[in-house]
Write an enzyme that holds these catalytic residues in place. Structure first.
Site, short mmCIF file in Angstrom:
data_model
loop_
_atom_site.label_atom_id
_atom_site.label_comp_id
_atom_site.label_asym_id
_atom_site.label_seq_id
_atom_site.Cartn_x
_atom_site.Cartn_y
_atom_site.Cartn_z
N CYS A 266 9.84 -0.62 1.38
CA CYS A 266 11.24 -0.51 1.37
C CYS A 266 11.27 -1.18 -0.15
O CYS A 266 10.72 -2.38 -0.28
CB CYS A 266 11.95 -1.47 2.03
SG CYS A 266 13.82 -1.88 1.85
N ASP B 113 7.82 0.62 5.33
CA ASP B 113 8.48 1.53 6.31
C ASP B 113 7.48 2.31 6.78
O ASP B 113 6.57 3.19 6.18
CB ASP B 113 9.57 2.24 5.62
CG ASP B 113 10.69 1.55 5.11
OD1 ASP B 113 11.07 0.88 6.01
OD2 ASP B 113 11.17 1.54 4.16
#
EC number: 1.7.1.13
Length: 122
Positions: free
Chosen positions: A34, A41
């Site tokens: 991220c 992520d």
């Protein structure tokens, strides 16, 4: 064949270029970072495409997807980047890339990018 992350997508000739058919792949171990928080992520990337003259080689696809694991990128950006890079490498008749990202902050995100017209009957 390399064994490290690489943005080099290898291809091979479509064995049946005169017959429209669909290739579907699921990559359940995709990771990126991220760009806002620096946290990892996790996603499942689903690819479906109708090849024209070229097909993607699977190990190169794995290494390509692996190359995003330390890159800060938004879900929308990386899903579209994967689609664009596959279009550049394959020039498919049609392609769909779905990024199905794990829940973050109570929100489940699914991003779908498409290119081309899906042939009728496929």
């Amino acid at each position: 064949m390399p064994t490290q992350p690489s943005r080099d997508l290898q291809t091979f000739p479509n064995p049946k270029p005169g017959r429209p058919f669909e290739i579907a792949m699921e990559c359940p171990e995709f990771t990126c970072v991220c760009p806002m928080t620096g946290q990892p992520d996790f996603a499942t990337i689903r690819l479906r495409y109708v090849p024209a003259e070229r097909c993607v080689e699977l190990k190169s696809l794995k290494l390509y997807l692996w190359s995003f694991r330390n890159e800060g990128t938004f879900h929308e950006a990386v899903t579209n980047r994967i689609c664009d890079d596959l279009v550049a490498a394959l020039a498919p008749r049609w392609i769909e890339v779905v990024g199905d990202f794990a829940v973050r902050g109570g929100i489940h995100t699914v991003v779908t990018a498409r290119h081309g017209e899906r042939p009728a009957g496929v």
